[in-house]
Design a protein around this motif. Sequence first.
Motif, PDB file in Angstrom:
ATOM      1  N   GLU A 192      11.439  75.839  19.222  1.00 58.00           N
ATOM      2  CA  GLU A 192      11.340  76.455  17.907  1.00 58.00           C
ATOM      3  C   GLU A 192      12.686  76.418  17.189  1.00 58.00           C
ATOM      4  OE1 GLU A 192      10.168  80.822  15.930  1.00 58.00           O
ATOM      5  OE2 GLU A 192       9.870  80.412  18.075  1.00 58.00           O
ATOM      6  N   LEU A 193      12.651  76.132  15.909  1.00 58.93           N
ATOM      7  CA  LEU A 193      13.866  76.099  15.094  1.00 58.93           C
ATOM      8  C   LEU A 193      14.187  77.524  14.657  1.00 58.93           C
ATOM      9  CD1 LEU A 193      15.973  74.253  13.689  1.00 58.93           C
ATOM     10  CD2 LEU A 193      14.399  74.130  11.742  1.00 58.93           C
ATOM     11  N   THR A 194      15.394  78.005  14.989  1.00 56.91           N
ATOM     12  CA  THR A 194      15.796  79.357  14.605  1.00 56.91           C
ATOM     13  C   THR A 194      16.607  79.317  13.319  1.00 56.91           C
ATOM     14  OG1 THR A 194      17.903  79.340  15.795  1.00 56.91           O
ATOM     15  CG2 THR A 194      15.919  79.977  17.044  1.00 56.91           C
ATOM     16  N   LEU A 195      16.728  80.475  12.679  1.00 54.57           N
ATOM     17  CA  LEU A 195      17.499  80.559  11.438  1.00 54.57           C
ATOM     18  C   LEU A 195      18.964  80.236  11.684  1.00 54.57           C
ATOM     19  CD1 LEU A 195      17.572  81.227   8.429  1.00 54.57           C
ATOM     20  CD2 LEU A 195      17.860  83.640   9.035  1.00 54.57           C
ATOM     21  N   ASP A 196      19.520  80.724  12.785  1.00 54.50           N
ATOM     22  CA  ASP A 196      20.926  80.446  13.084  1.00 54.50           C
ATOM     23  C   ASP A 196      21.162  78.956  13.304  1.00 54.50           C
ATOM     24  OD1 ASP A 196      21.811  83.045  12.865  1.00 54.50           O
ATOM     25  OD2 ASP A 196      21.578  83.501  14.998  1.00 54.50           O
ATOM     26  N   SER A 197      20.311  78.325  14.111  1.00 49.25           N
ATOM     27  CA  SER A 197      20.498  76.897  14.389  1.00 49.25           C
ATOM     28  C   SER A 197      20.279  76.065  13.132  1.00 49.25           C
ATOM     29  CB  SER A 197      19.567  76.433  15.512  1.00 49.25           C
ATOM     30  OG  SER A 197      18.202  76.616  15.154  1.00 49.25           O
ATOM     31  N   TYR A 198      19.354  76.497  12.289  1.00 43.89           N
ATOM     32  CA  TYR A 198      19.116  75.775  11.039  1.00 43.89           C
ATOM     33  C   TYR A 198      20.346  75.833  10.145  1.00 43.89           C
ATOM     34  CZ  TYR A 198      17.184  74.358   6.573  1.00 43.89           C
ATOM     35  OH  TYR A 198      16.969  73.697   5.381  1.00 43.89           O
ATOM     36  N   CYS A 199      20.919  77.012   9.976  1.00 45.25           N
ATOM     37  CA  CYS A 199      22.068  77.166   9.075  1.00 45.25           C
ATOM     38  C   CYS A 199      23.313  76.457   9.600  1.00 45.25           C
ATOM     39  CB  CYS A 199      22.369  78.647   8.850  1.00 45.25           C
ATOM     40  SG  CYS A 199      21.099  79.514   7.882  1.00 45.25           S
ATOM     41  N   LYS A 200      23.424  76.325  10.924  1.00 45.39           N
ATOM     42  CA  LYS A 200      24.597  75.661  11.507  1.00 45.39           C
ATOM     43  C   LYS A 200      24.487  74.133  11.455  1.00 45.39           C
ATOM     44  CE  LYS A 200      25.686  79.383  14.748  1.00 45.39           C
ATOM     45  NZ  LYS A 200      25.714  79.781  16.185  1.00 45.39           N
ATOM     46  N   ALA A 201      23.293  73.609  11.190  1.00 46.10           N
ATOM     47  CA  ALA A 201      23.076  72.151  11.194  1.00 46.10           C
ATOM     48  C   ALA A 201      23.732  71.495   9.981  1.00 46.10           C
ATOM     49  CB  ALA A 201      21.585  71.863  11.226  1.00 46.10           C
ATOM     50  N   ASN A 202      23.800  70.158  10.017  1.00 49.47           N
ATOM     51  CA  ASN A 202      24.303  69.362   8.896  1.00 49.47           C
ATOM     52  C   ASN A 202      23.108  68.915   8.054  1.00 49.47           C
ATOM     53  OD1 ASN A 202      26.806  69.568  10.211  1.00 49.47           O
ATOM     54  ND2 ASN A 202      26.438  67.677  11.362  1.00 49.47           N
ATOM     55  N   HIS A 203      23.196  69.134   6.738  1.00 47.62           N
ATOM     56  CA  HIS A 203      22.008  68.996   5.903  1.00 47.62           C
ATOM     57  C   HIS A 203      22.110  67.878   4.866  1.00 47.62           C
ATOM     58  CE1 HIS A 203      20.017  72.727   7.277  1.00 47.62           C
ATOM     59  NE2 HIS A 203      21.268  73.104   7.517  1.00 47.62           N
ATOM     60  N   LEU A 204      20.948  67.296   4.596  1.00 49.07           N
ATOM     61  CA  LEU A 204      20.754  66.338   3.507  1.00 49.07           C
ATOM     62  C   LEU A 204      19.775  66.971   2.522  1.00 49.07           C
ATOM     63  CD1 LEU A 204      20.029  62.537   3.670  1.00 49.07           C
ATOM     64  CD2 LEU A 204      18.399  64.049   2.514  1.00 49.07           C
ATOM     65  N   LEU A 205      20.058  66.824   1.233  1.00 48.58           N
ATOM     66  CA  LEU A 205      19.176  67.365   0.194  1.00 48.58           C
ATOM     67  C   LEU A 205      18.695  66.242  -0.715  1.00 48.58           C
ATOM     68  CD1 LEU A 205      17.956  69.678  -1.560  1.00 48.58           C
ATOM     69  CD2 LEU A 205      20.175  69.796  -2.734  1.00 48.58           C
ATOM     70  N   VAL A 206      17.383  66.164  -0.915  1.00 48.26           N
ATOM     71  CA  VAL A 206      16.834  65.249  -1.917  1.00 48.26           C
ATOM     72  C   VAL A 206      16.941  65.949  -3.272  1.00 48.26           C
ATOM     73  CG1 VAL A 206      14.845  63.931  -2.700  1.00 48.26           C
ATOM     74  CG2 VAL A 206      15.262  64.216  -0.245  1.00 48.26           C
ATOM     75  N   SER A 207      17.779  65.400  -4.141  1.00 52.96           N
ATOM     76  CA  SER A 207      18.050  66.031  -5.439  1.00 52.96           C
ATOM     77  C   SER A 207      18.049  64.963  -6.514  1.00 52.96           C
ATOM     78  CB  SER A 207      19.410  66.745  -5.400  1.00 52.96           C
ATOM     79  OG  SER A 207      19.810  67.161  -6.693  1.00 52.96           O
ATOM     80  N   PHE A 208      17.138  65.061  -7.468  1.00 52.30           N
ATOM     81  CA  PHE A 208      17.089  64.079  -8.545  1.00 52.30           C
ATOM     82  C   PHE A 208      18.354  64.115  -9.392  1.00 52.30           C
ATOM     83  CE2 PHE A 208      12.167  64.368  -8.641  1.00 52.30           C
ATOM     84  CZ  PHE A 208      12.115  63.551  -7.540  1.00 52.30           C
ATOM     85  N   GLY A 224      20.862  86.267   2.640  1.00 49.60           N
ATOM     86  CA  GLY A 224      22.299  86.378   2.851  1.00 49.60           C
ATOM     87  C   GLY A 224      22.858  85.264   3.702  1.00 49.60           C
ATOM     88  N   ARG A 225      22.170  84.120   3.710  1.00 46.14           N
ATOM     89  CA  ARG A 225      22.601  82.975   4.518  1.00 46.14           C
ATOM     90  C   ARG A 225      22.841  81.774   3.615  1.00 46.14           C
ATOM     91  NH1 ARG A 225      21.344  84.076   9.961  1.00 46.14           N
ATOM     92  NH2 ARG A 225      22.731  82.299  10.365  1.00 46.14           N
ATOM     93  N   GLU A 226      23.481  80.755   4.176  1.00 52.22           N
ATOM     94  CA  GLU A 226      23.718  79.512   3.445  1.00 52.22           C
ATOM     95  C   GLU A 226      23.797  78.362   4.425  1.00 52.22           C
ATOM     96  OE1 GLU A 226      27.349  79.997   1.306  1.00 52.22           O
ATOM     97  OE2 GLU A 226      28.602  80.023   3.092  1.00 52.22           O
ATOM     98  N   ARG A 227      23.744  77.162   3.913  1.00 54.93           N
ATOM     99  CA  ARG A 227      23.859  75.958   4.724  1.00 54.93           C
ATOM    100  C   ARG A 227      24.889  75.037   4.088  1.00 54.93           C
ATOM    101  NH1 ARG A 227      18.644  72.193   2.965  1.00 54.93           N
ATOM    102  NH2 ARG A 227      18.841  72.552   0.718  1.00 54.93           N
ATOM    103  N   ARG A 228      25.353  74.061   4.851  1.00 58.29           N
ATOM    104  CA  ARG A 228      26.268  73.071   4.287  1.00 58.29           C
ATOM    105  C   ARG A 228      25.508  71.775   4.040  1.00 58.29           C
ATOM    106  NH1 ARG A 228      31.272  69.459   6.615  1.00 58.29           N
ATOM    107  NH2 ARG A 228      31.558  68.352   4.652  1.00 58.29           N
ATOM    108  N   ILE A 229      25.523  71.340   2.794  1.00 57.16           N
ATOM    109  CA  ILE A 229      24.865  70.080   2.430  1.00 57.16           C
ATOM    110  C   ILE A 229      25.908  68.975   2.457  1.00 57.16           C
ATOM    111  CG2 ILE A 229      23.636  68.853   0.611  1.00 57.16           C
ATOM    112  CD1 ILE A 229      22.488  71.567  -0.236  1.00 57.16           C
ATOM    113  N   TRP A 230      25.778  68.088   3.413  1.00 58.88           N
ATOM    114  CA  TRP A 230      26.729  66.976   3.551  1.00 58.88           C
ATOM    115  C   TRP A 230      26.443  65.860   2.551  1.00 58.88           C
ATOM    116  CZ3 TRP A 230      29.348  65.341   8.618  1.00 58.88           C
ATOM    117  CH2 TRP A 230      29.747  66.469   9.349  1.00 58.88           C
TER     118      TRP A 230
END
Length: 316
Positions: A192-208, A224-230
């Motif tokens: 299962e994907l947890t909130l902590d592991s999700y936020c610590k991951a490296n992210h890609l965003l599809v953005s027009f 109150g959380r955030e992620r890093r979009i690489w």
Amino acid sequence: MSFLTLDLNLLRVFDAVMTEQNLTRAAGHLAMTQPAVSNAIKRLRESLGDELLIRTAYGVKPTPRAEALWPAVRSALAGLEAAVMPETFDVSQAHATFRMAMADATAVLWLPSLMRSIEREAPKVNVRMVPLTTREPRPMLLRGDIDLAVGFFPGVAAQLSSEMSSPIRHERLYSGQYVSVMRKDHPLAKGELTLDSYCKANHLLVSFSGRAHGLVDEALAQLGRERRIWLTVNQFFTAGKVVANSDLITVLPKHLMASTGMTNALTWRELPFQMPAVHLDMLWHERDARSPAHRWLRKHLEGMNTTSIKSAMESD
């Protein structure tokens, strides 16, 4: 004012102006001059005792009286048109060119079936795809740049449902869910994907737009959380290729995973937080609402959505 003395031709002009939200475009549609259209609206104002239309920097804005009047006028004119000019539409002989705007992932799902239908039923119909680089396609429809838009347009459908005077029409084709997508051998692909592991991951965003902030970031901010979009990309196909060959993870509508062309290398997990449903809507302009060819196109898109989505989901 007596209805018996009202020039009914003025209602036809009124309908065109309300449809186009612009006097010049309405004049072109009616094969009239712009001053003639202005004069007709002036006469209708005098007859009804209301301003009806207020000029703005971008065209005209209807008054509350005009908003209330237009549905009845449009319905009456449509009924008269149907009675006077019965439809004799032969799709096999129809010459038409449709300009459509979709994201690449949506086009991957819809266009193959649509083109098979055109080849079989409407061989003289052409389709021209226009890049969809925005979540707000209404200006493109108002300007006449496109005939139809299909995609996820947050908030647009809700606004249209409450705006009686809008010349933009819409229909929901599909509602689905967002999922977290990653390569099959990604460290987060097990369990299962947890909130902590999700936020610590490296992210890609599809953005027009290329803006590194989206609906997911808004949902995380509520917690109150955030992620890093690489990385941001503007195509779902590109997103799939990158995620399949890196440690980046992304969020996609589940039914669009197949459009990446990388389903054999990708897997998905439920998001560890709540996200609103993702809706696929079809938008078009009132000027095309009664066009037999345009109705044929919309009917096919309506009928194809269940088959196309089901096929995509089964290929995940």
